[in-house]
Design a protein around this motif. Structure first.
Motif, PDB file in Angstrom:
ATOM      1  N   ILE A 153       0.836  -1.209   0.000  1.00 21.01           N
ATOM      2  CA  ILE A 153       0.000   0.000   0.000  1.00 21.01           C
ATOM      3  C   ILE A 153       0.868   1.256   0.000  1.00 21.01           C
ATOM      4  CG2 ILE A 153      -1.711   1.282   1.337  1.00 21.01           C
ATOM      5  CD1 ILE A 153      -2.807  -1.369   2.317  1.00 21.01           C
ATOM      6  N   ASP A 154       1.932   1.248   0.801  1.00 21.25           N
ATOM      7  CA  ASP A 154       2.824   2.412   0.844  1.00 21.25           C
ATOM      8  C   ASP A 154       3.528   2.631  -0.493  1.00 21.25           C
ATOM      9  OD1 ASP A 154       2.153   2.979   3.462  1.00 21.25           O
ATOM     10  OD2 ASP A 154       3.797   1.772   4.304  1.00 21.25           O
ATOM     11  N   LEU A 155       3.985   1.542  -1.115  1.00 24.33           N
ATOM     12  CA  LEU A 155       4.682   1.684  -2.389  1.00 24.33           C
ATOM     13  C   LEU A 155       3.761   2.195  -3.490  1.00 24.33           C
ATOM     14  CD1 LEU A 155       7.013  -1.476  -2.462  1.00 24.33           C
ATOM     15  CD2 LEU A 155       7.639   0.924  -2.053  1.00 24.33           C
ATOM     16  N   VAL A 156       2.536   1.715  -3.506  1.00 17.09           N
ATOM     17  CA  VAL A 156       1.591   2.204  -4.516  1.00 17.09           C
ATOM     18  C   VAL A 156       1.351   3.698  -4.356  1.00 17.09           C
ATOM     19  CG1 VAL A 156      -0.810   2.065  -5.265  1.00 17.09           C
ATOM     20  CG2 VAL A 156       0.488  -0.033  -4.873  1.00 17.09           C
ATOM     21  N   LEU A 157       1.163   4.148  -3.146  1.00 11.68           N
ATOM     22  CA  LEU A 157       0.916   5.567  -2.916  1.00 11.68           C
ATOM     23  C   LEU A 157       2.154   6.415  -3.239  1.00 11.68           C
ATOM     24  CD1 LEU A 157      -1.107   5.378   0.437  1.00 11.68           C
ATOM     25  CD2 LEU A 157      -1.985   5.762  -1.872  1.00 11.68           C
ATOM     26  N   VAL A 158       3.328   5.929  -2.817  1.00 10.03           N
ATOM     27  CA  VAL A 158       4.550   6.704  -3.041  1.00 10.03           C
ATOM     28  C   VAL A 158       4.891   6.773  -4.531  1.00 10.03           C
ATOM     29  CG1 VAL A 158       7.028   6.726  -2.640  1.00 10.03           C
ATOM     30  CG2 VAL A 158       5.484   6.338  -0.739  1.00 10.03           C
ATOM     31  N   TRP A 159       4.763   5.648  -5.224  1.00  6.97           N
ATOM     32  CA  TRP A 159       5.072   5.662  -6.650  1.00  6.97           C
ATOM     33  C   TRP A 159       4.052   6.479  -7.437  1.00  6.97           C
ATOM     34  CZ3 TRP A 159       9.277   4.532  -9.317  1.00  6.97           C
ATOM     35  CH2 TRP A 159      10.239   3.718  -8.738  1.00  6.97           C
ATOM     36  N   ALA A 160       2.821   6.456  -7.034  1.00  7.82           N
ATOM     37  CA  ALA A 160       1.827   7.304  -7.710  1.00  7.82           C
ATOM     38  C   ALA A 160       2.161   8.785  -7.519  1.00  7.82           C
ATOM     39  CB  ALA A 160       0.428   7.000  -7.167  1.00  7.82           C
ATOM     40  N   ALA A 161       2.537   9.143  -6.285  1.00 11.68           N
ATOM     41  CA  ALA A 161       2.930  10.538  -6.047  1.00 11.68           C
ATOM     42  C   ALA A 161       4.213  10.887  -6.798  1.00 11.68           C
ATOM     43  CB  ALA A 161       3.111  10.763  -4.548  1.00 11.68           C
ATOM     44  N   TYR A 162       5.155   9.945  -6.874  1.00 14.56           N
ATOM     45  CA  TYR A 162       6.412  10.209  -7.582  1.00 14.56           C
ATOM     46  C   TYR A 162       6.186  10.412  -9.086  1.00 14.56           C
ATOM     47  CZ  TYR A 162      10.956   9.242  -9.697  1.00 14.56           C
ATOM     48  OH  TYR A 162      12.109   9.315 -10.471  1.00 14.56           O
ATOM     49  N   LEU A 163       5.366   9.573  -9.671  1.00 16.34           N
ATOM     50  CA  LEU A 163       5.093   9.720 -11.110  1.00 16.34           C
ATOM     51  C   LEU A 163       4.360  11.030 -11.401  1.00 16.34           C
ATOM     52  CD1 LEU A 163       4.092   6.051 -12.045  1.00 16.34           C
ATOM     53  CD2 LEU A 163       6.269   7.235 -12.475  1.00 16.34           C
ATOM     54  N   LEU A 164       3.402  11.377 -10.565  1.00 14.01           N
ATOM     55  CA  LEU A 164       2.662  12.620 -10.785  1.00 14.01           C
ATOM     56  C   LEU A 164       3.574  13.836 -10.663  1.00 14.01           C
ATOM     57  CD1 LEU A 164      -0.050  14.022 -11.233  1.00 14.01           C
ATOM     58  CD2 LEU A 164      -0.415  13.959  -8.746  1.00 14.01           C
ATOM     59  N   ILE A 165       4.429  13.845  -9.642  1.00 13.36           N
ATOM     60  CA  ILE A 165       5.348  14.980  -9.463  1.00 13.36           C
ATOM     61  C   ILE A 165       6.379  15.009 -10.577  1.00 13.36           C
ATOM     62  CG2 ILE A 165       7.103  15.916  -7.920  1.00 13.36           C
ATOM     63  CD1 ILE A 165       5.505  14.860  -5.576  1.00 13.36           C
ATOM     64  N   SER A 166       6.836  13.845 -11.030  1.00 11.85           N
ATOM     65  CA  SER A 166       7.833  13.799 -12.108  1.00 11.85           C
ATOM     66  C   SER A 166       7.262  14.360 -13.409  1.00 11.85           C
ATOM     67  CB  SER A 166       8.309  12.363 -12.327  1.00 11.85           C
ATOM     68  OG  SER A 166       8.943  11.865 -11.175  1.00 11.85           O
ATOM     69  N   VAL A 167       6.011  14.037 -13.716  1.00 11.46           N
ATOM     70  CA  VAL A 167       5.388  14.571 -14.933  1.00 11.46           C
ATOM     71  C   VAL A 167       5.239  16.084 -14.848  1.00 11.46           C
ATOM     72  CG1 VAL A 167       3.268  14.574 -16.286  1.00 11.46           C
ATOM     73  CG2 VAL A 167       4.237  12.412 -15.498  1.00 11.46           C
ATOM     74  N   VAL A 168       4.811  16.550 -13.699  1.00 15.79           N
ATOM     75  CA  VAL A 168       4.648  18.007 -13.538  1.00 15.79           C
ATOM     76  C   VAL A 168       5.986  18.714 -13.650  1.00 15.79           C
ATOM     77  CG1 VAL A 168       3.922  19.810 -11.934  1.00 15.79           C
ATOM     78  CG2 VAL A 168       2.545  17.740 -12.178  1.00 15.79           C
ATOM     79  N   LEU A 169       7.042  18.183 -13.019  1.00 14.26           N
ATOM     80  CA  LEU A 169       8.356  18.819 -13.093  1.00 14.26           C
ATOM     81  C   LEU A 169       8.962  18.710 -14.490  1.00 14.26           C
ATOM     82  CD1 LEU A 169       9.964  17.740  -9.692  1.00 14.26           C
ATOM     83  CD2 LEU A 169       9.039  19.972 -10.328  1.00 14.26           C
ATOM     84  N   ALA A 170       8.704  17.623 -15.189  1.00 13.95           N
ATOM     85  CA  ALA A 170       9.222  17.492 -16.559  1.00 13.95           C
ATOM     86  C   ALA A 170       8.613  18.539 -17.475  1.00 13.95           C
ATOM     87  CB  ALA A 170       8.946  16.098 -17.087  1.00 13.95           C
ATOM     88  N   MET A 171       7.339  18.822 -17.296  1.00 11.26           N
ATOM     89  CA  MET A 171       6.695  19.856 -18.091  1.00 11.26           C
ATOM     90  C   MET A 171       7.171  21.247 -17.684  1.00 11.26           C
ATOM     91  SD  MET A 171       2.807  18.322 -18.113  1.00 11.26           S
ATOM     92  CE  MET A 171       2.185  19.782 -18.944  1.00 11.26           C
ATOM     93  N   ALA A 172       7.478  21.414 -16.403  1.00 14.12           N
ATOM     94  CA  ALA A 172       7.905  22.733 -15.946  1.00 14.12           C
ATOM     95  C   ALA A 172       9.359  23.010 -16.277  1.00 14.12           C
ATOM     96  CB  ALA A 172       7.690  22.856 -14.439  1.00 14.12           C
ATOM     97  N   THR A 173      10.190  21.956 -16.369  1.00 11.90           N
ATOM     98  CA  THR A 173      11.626  22.144 -16.639  1.00 11.90           C
ATOM     99  C   THR A 173      11.997  21.683 -18.046  1.00 11.90           C
ATOM    100  OG1 THR A 173      12.089  19.979 -15.686  1.00 11.90           O
ATOM    101  CG2 THR A 173      12.176  21.877 -14.199  1.00 11.90           C
ATOM    102  N   ALA A 174      11.081  21.807 -18.973  1.00  9.22           N
ATOM    103  CA  ALA A 174      11.381  21.362 -20.348  1.00  9.22           C
ATOM    104  C   ALA A 174      12.437  22.228 -21.011  1.00  9.22           C
ATOM    105  CB  ALA A 174      10.104  21.370 -21.179  1.00  9.22           C
ATOM    106  N   SER A 175      12.537  23.480 -20.579  1.00 11.61           N
ATOM    107  CA  SER A 175      13.504  24.400 -21.202  1.00 11.61           C
ATOM    108  C   SER A 175      14.908  24.248 -20.636  1.00 11.61           C
ATOM    109  CB  SER A 175      13.036  25.842 -21.012  1.00 11.61           C
ATOM    110  OG  SER A 175      12.883  26.159 -19.639  1.00 11.61           O
ATOM    111  N   LEU A 176      15.127  23.460 -19.577  1.00 15.99           N
ATOM    112  CA  LEU A 176      16.439  23.297 -18.972  1.00 15.99           C
ATOM    113  C   LEU A 176      17.266  22.300 -19.770  1.00 15.99           C
ATOM    114  CD1 LEU A 176      15.455  23.161 -15.181  1.00 15.99           C
ATOM    115  CD2 LEU A 176      16.240  25.140 -16.512  1.00 15.99           C
ATOM    116  N   ASP A 177      18.573  22.330 -19.527  1.00 14.80           N
ATOM    117  CA  ASP A 177      19.445  21.394 -20.227  1.00 14.80           C
ATOM    118  C   ASP A 177      19.353  20.012 -19.593  1.00 14.80           C
ATOM    119  OD1 ASP A 177      20.567  22.005 -17.846  1.00 14.80           O
ATOM    120  OD2 ASP A 177      22.542  22.560 -18.610  1.00 14.80           O
TER     121      ASP A 177
END
Length: 360
Positions: A28-52
């Motif tokens: 249960i903990d891994l499912v919640l943590v990985w779901a939060a990690y994937l969601l945050i990673s997608v948001v940060l990837a879209m926000a830092t698309a202009s970085l090297d």
């Protein structure tokens, strides 16, 4: 049940969590943590698309460390060892002495959990939990922690069989102060389950417990007494002594007011006063009989002689049924027929000297 001893020499009865419940909580903990990690990673990837590429890699590593490692550590620290998965499964992480964990314990568990859980997909953690007697993984061993069950099902009340009647009161002089609590617990558990065991196993276990009890008390078991009956009789004697001490303490320090020896309760009402006996009223004497008692009046006046049956009939009539002889008041109710009169009160013995008016 784990015999954890605290700093105050108190034995804690903790139930270590086993592999199935721990695996479910971890899932249960891994499912919640990985779901939060994937969601945050997608948001940060879209926000830092202009970085090297180097900056994007640094953001990804920081996200991995903060979400997959830092978040579980923060949750266990703030919740005192109860993550969302453990809370759902009724588990909790505690120290070896039974106390709540702190940041250093959660940090060691989280850091080692990266290797034994994330990098090996939980294989090392499963093997270590199966090998450990209390189900501890490598992170628990290094952090000095233990995962225990908080929601324990209510145990059914066990019935300790009574000893034979001929053994009750036979061990009143036995010294039980040297018997440890773990031996009492073992004897009680044996007595509650001796009917479920094999006959040979039950007899051997009873002999061993009886020997340990005799070694602690300094008095061997009586000859010819079965070991099971001896254990039941000693347990019954201990319960009797505990009950006697409890009643003695209650009599010395009662929990409720108004105990024996205290002041008497205040009477809300005054004591009952005995009413004086009513004074007998004597009818005035008839005219012409000065100083003569009423019993000496002539029978012609309507009074019977003392001792005659008519006296009892006259006494049984109500006192308020006749008026005073000298008052001239008539009776409020019809007066019964007098002695010497007829049934209707018109006999020849009806004399005016009596002072009674004839009935209408």
């Amino acid at each position: 049940m784990s015999g954890v001893v605290t700093g105050d020499a108190v034995v804690l009865g903790l139930r270590p969590a086993r592999l199935p419940s721990r695996a479910l909580a971890l899932l249960i903990d891994l499912v919640l943590v990985w779901a939060a990690y994937l969601l945050i990673s997608v948001v940060l990837a879209m926000a830092t698309a202009s970085l090297d590429e180097a900056a994007g890699m640094a953001v990804s590593i920081a996200t991995f460390v903060l979400v997959l490692v830092g978040a579980p550590i923060a949750v266990e620290t703030l919740s005192h060892g109860r993550s969302l998965g453990k809370l759902a499964c009724g588990l909790r992480v505690v120290r070896d002495d039974g106390g709540p964990i702190r940041f250093r314990h959660a940090l060691v568990r989280g850091a080692i959990g990266v290797v034994e859980i994330l990098m090996t997909f939980g294989a090392i953690a499963c093997i270590a939990s199966l090998v450990s007697a209390r189900g501890r993984r490598v992170g628990d061993v290094f952090a000095g922690t233990l995962v225990v069950r908080e929601r324990v099902p209510a145990a059914r009340s066990v019935y300790v069989p009574p000893p034979p009647p001929w053994l009750i009161g036979r061990f009143t002089e036995l010294d039980l102060s040297g018997v440890p609590d773990d031996l009492w617990l073992a004897i009680r558990q044996y007595l509650t389950r001796m009917n479920q065991l094999d006959a040979e196993v039950s007899a051997a276990l009873a002999e061993r417990l009886a020997g340990d009890l005799a070694a602690c008390t300094g008095t061997p078991a009586p000859a010819g007494v079965p070991a099971g009956a001896y254990l039941a009789a000693v347990v019954n004697e201990r319960q009797t002594r505990d009950t006697r001490r409890a009643y003695a303490a209650l009599s010395v320090n009662p929990a409720v007011p108004g105990h024996r020896g205290g002041p008497a309760p205040h009477q809300a009402h005054p004591p009952h006063q005995t009413c004086p006996a009513p004074t007998a009223h004597h009818a005035p004497e008839a005219p012409g009989s000065h100083g003569a008692p009423a019993a000496a009046a002539p029978t012609a006046a309507g009074f019977a002689a003392p001792g005659s049956p008519s006296v009892s009939a006259a006494v049984s009539t109500p006192t308020g049924a006749a008026a005073d002889a000298g008052s001239g008041h008539t009776a409020s109710a019809p007066v019964a027929a007098r002695v010497g009169d007829g049934a209707d009160g018109t006999g020849p013995n009806r004399a005016a000297a009596t002072g009674f008016a004839p009935p209408a």
